[in-house]
Design a protein around this motif. Sequence first.
Motif, PDB file in Angstrom:
ATOM      1  N   CYS A 388       0.917  -1.306  -0.184  1.00 35.40           N
ATOM      2  CA  CYS A 388       0.031  -0.115   0.044  1.00 35.40           C
ATOM      3  C   CYS A 388       0.758   1.225  -0.071  1.00 35.40           C
ATOM      4  O   CYS A 388       0.526   2.331  -0.688  1.00 35.40           O
ATOM      5  CB  CYS A 388      -1.005   0.057   1.261  1.00 35.40           C
ATOM      6  SG  CYS A 388      -2.175  -1.429   1.209  1.00 35.40           S
ATOM      7  N   GLY A 389       1.959   1.175   0.720  1.00 35.00           N
ATOM      8  CA  GLY A 389       2.956   2.440   0.796  1.00 35.00           C
ATOM      9  C   GLY A 389       3.662   2.751  -0.380  1.00 35.00           C
ATOM     10  O   GLY A 389       3.497   3.613  -0.854  1.00 35.00           O
ATOM     11  N   LYS A 392       1.327   4.070  -2.878  1.00 33.29           N
ATOM     12  CA  LYS A 392       0.561   5.300  -2.278  1.00 33.29           C
ATOM     13  C   LYS A 392      -0.958   5.057  -2.179  1.00 33.29           C
ATOM     14  O   LYS A 392      -1.414   5.970  -2.361  1.00 33.29           O
ATOM     15  CB  LYS A 392       1.041   6.499  -3.070  1.00 33.29           C
ATOM     16  CG  LYS A 392       2.478   6.875  -2.947  1.00 33.29           C
ATOM     17  CD  LYS A 392       2.899   8.537  -3.341  1.00 33.29           C
ATOM     18  CE  LYS A 392       4.344   8.432  -3.569  1.00 33.29           C
ATOM     19  NZ  LYS A 392       5.245   8.025  -2.771  1.00 33.29           N
ATOM     20  N   ALA A 394      -3.206   5.257   0.067  1.00 32.89           N
ATOM     21  CA  ALA A 394      -3.687   5.427   1.433  1.00 32.89           C
ATOM     22  C   ALA A 394      -5.035   4.955   1.857  1.00 32.89           C
ATOM     23  O   ALA A 394      -5.256   4.528   2.929  1.00 32.89           O
ATOM     24  CB  ALA A 394      -3.471   6.809   1.538  1.00 32.89           C
ATOM     25  N   TYR A 424       1.619   5.048   5.970  1.00 37.43           N
ATOM     26  CA  TYR A 424       0.893   6.317   6.091  1.00 37.43           C
ATOM     27  C   TYR A 424       2.192   7.166   5.874  1.00 37.43           C
ATOM     28  O   TYR A 424       1.921   8.358   4.660  1.00 37.43           O
ATOM     29  CB  TYR A 424       0.600   6.923   7.459  1.00 37.43           C
ATOM     30  CG  TYR A 424      -1.053   6.217   7.969  1.00 37.43           C
ATOM     31  CD1 TYR A 424      -2.033   6.520   6.764  1.00 37.43           C
ATOM     32  CD2 TYR A 424      -1.187   5.458   8.841  1.00 37.43           C
ATOM     33  CE1 TYR A 424      -3.118   5.916   7.129  1.00 37.43           C
ATOM     34  CE2 TYR A 424      -2.377   4.892   9.169  1.00 37.43           C
ATOM     35  CZ  TYR A 424      -3.539   5.023   8.111  1.00 37.43           C
ATOM     36  OH  TYR A 424      -4.672   4.406   8.471  1.00 37.43           O
ATOM     37  N   CYS A 427       2.761   7.036   2.068  1.00 33.60           N
ATOM     38  CA  CYS A 427       1.605   7.773   1.169  1.00 33.60           C
ATOM     39  C   CYS A 427       1.670   9.075   1.387  1.00 33.60           C
ATOM     40  O   CYS A 427       0.768  10.050   0.975  1.00 33.60           O
ATOM     41  CB  CYS A 427       0.345   7.197   1.731  1.00 33.60           C
ATOM     42  SG  CYS A 427       0.398   5.478   1.344  1.00 33.60           S
TER      43      CYS A 427
END
Length: 609
Positions: A388-389, A392, A394, A424, A427
């Motif tokens: 996910c990071g 990006k 978020a 987080y 992102c």
Amino acid sequence: MGVIRERQIRAILYCLDNCNIIAHTPRSALTDRFTSHSLWIGSWVVSSFAANDLCEVTDEQSLSRSTESRFTAFITTLISTLKICSKTKDLQGGRKVHEYILKNGLLVPCLDALVILYVKCGALATARDLLCVHKSKSVSCWTALITGYTQHGHGREALYSFELMQHEGVSPDSLTFTSILKACGTVKAEVKGKQIHDKIVQQGLLDGDVKIGTAIVDMYAKCGNLIKAQHVLEELPSRNIVTWSALIAGYAEQGQGEKALSCFEMMKHEGIVPNAVTFVSALKACGSINAAEKGKQIHDEITRQGLLRNNHVLATALIDMYAKCGALKRAKRVLDELPSRNVINWSALIAAYAQQGQDEQALSSFERLQDEGLSPTSVTFASTLKSCGSLKAAEKGEKIHYEIERRGLLHNDHILGTAVIDMYAKCGVLSKAWTVLEELPYQCVSMWAALIGGFVQHDKGEQALHCFKLMQQKGISPNVATFSCILNACSHLGLVEDCFRHYSSMRCKHGIDPDFEHTTCMVDLFGRAGHIDRAVKLTMEMSFSDYPILWYALMSACHKWSNMNIGRWAFRHSVQLDAQDAGVCNLMANMYKANGVESYVDIDSCTDQ
DNA sequence: GTAGGGTTAG
């Protein structure tokens, strides 16, 4: 046993007849009706006696011979009840029986069974107190306690209990030694392990006992002393596949893949056919040294033996091996072809996707495992958050974060906490990353490193430096990763002297040796700022002269500041490392051109100078 | 009461 009141005896006998029915019924017949049958027996015994205690007893009689033998049978039944409680880990039921035992002064004959009950139920402190208070001489009970501590990950407690046991005058036997060696391995207590090894040899316990020999090999292997482990194995009077597997696993764990595989071959040469456990370590070895071909051969052998049908551990090792060798398609195929998959199989694949930047694949696999009805674990979440990071993503990351919160997984998991903060931070949702960090009940240096790294990545060097200060005010010392971020931050902000102050403090204040990355960052900054002499000094001091990037940084600086002499010197070092490096050659050519030097010195003449 | 094996963050 002493004198027992007749009324109680009669009640006991009544219980005995009923309890025996339960205690001697096959377990298979009990499971449906009595899911908690041990508790049932326990409470039944207790309530019967509670009722009886209300009756007034006037006369006391000596026990008749037949009553005595039936009493012995009752004790046996009580012990059977405790054993059922142990097997079913029914602590509540066991405690009731314990209460009853105490109330009726029956502790002595039941002590061992009670200790085992508490060990099996994980109530280790209670077990240890029982052993200590009653000065138990039972070596098997003490060994059970030591094993219990080791299995629950309390190696130190196991070692302490081992000392307590000897303090009580109980001598360890082979089984105790085997058990305590395992504890030494888990806490890497090699010195203690060596003492025990010596004792075993002194007592001549090695002969004819493969298990104790294997435990010694495993202890040294887990302590990282593979040379000693292999030496012990070679000298053992007897060894088997388990002994070899312990050694191979040790080498694989230490990343010594070649050695692991050579032991694997030596074992086969002795005529021992590898089994699933050996294959797992051999595969790990292949993964650690990028030996995909060897891994494939082992895969074929595993398939021939039909071992993948019912072994999730082996399947994971195989998936992980292909993944570590970069063969993600093969890893995926192994997973797809499994007759059944578990969450760890999936997590291994997701981790590989996340590590190798195939983040979309990681996220879709995360969905797929849930479609298969499996539930992600902390490990699955950590890898998915990494992807996910990188993407990006978020919103997706936040959903996962909420799920983690809902399950209360953040309270004692540093790795997962770091993964959430890092997601987080990457992102760019830095305020949220900071809030998560602040709200965690514990903080560690990697969480701060993730946050600081986020600030650096998003060009917020000032805030990175502020966090760095704050972290240290909270008593957390920076580590290698933190310094990489901080030096980068200073570098981006052009804070030459601050950067050098932090760089110098690594060794003198924090005892951390700057690595090549830190030094390159410093050299690069010195160079860009025109301090070529300082850059050269650092390069010479740090003996990182075999890293091309370092020389490249120096050459870039020379290019910028038109320092032809140093530039040529750096170029010579650089081409010695990699004569084919097009980047370096182009840089040098540009430098000549920019400085109006007509004759471009080619690589060969440079190396000759 | 006793010996060997799997996936994660920075």
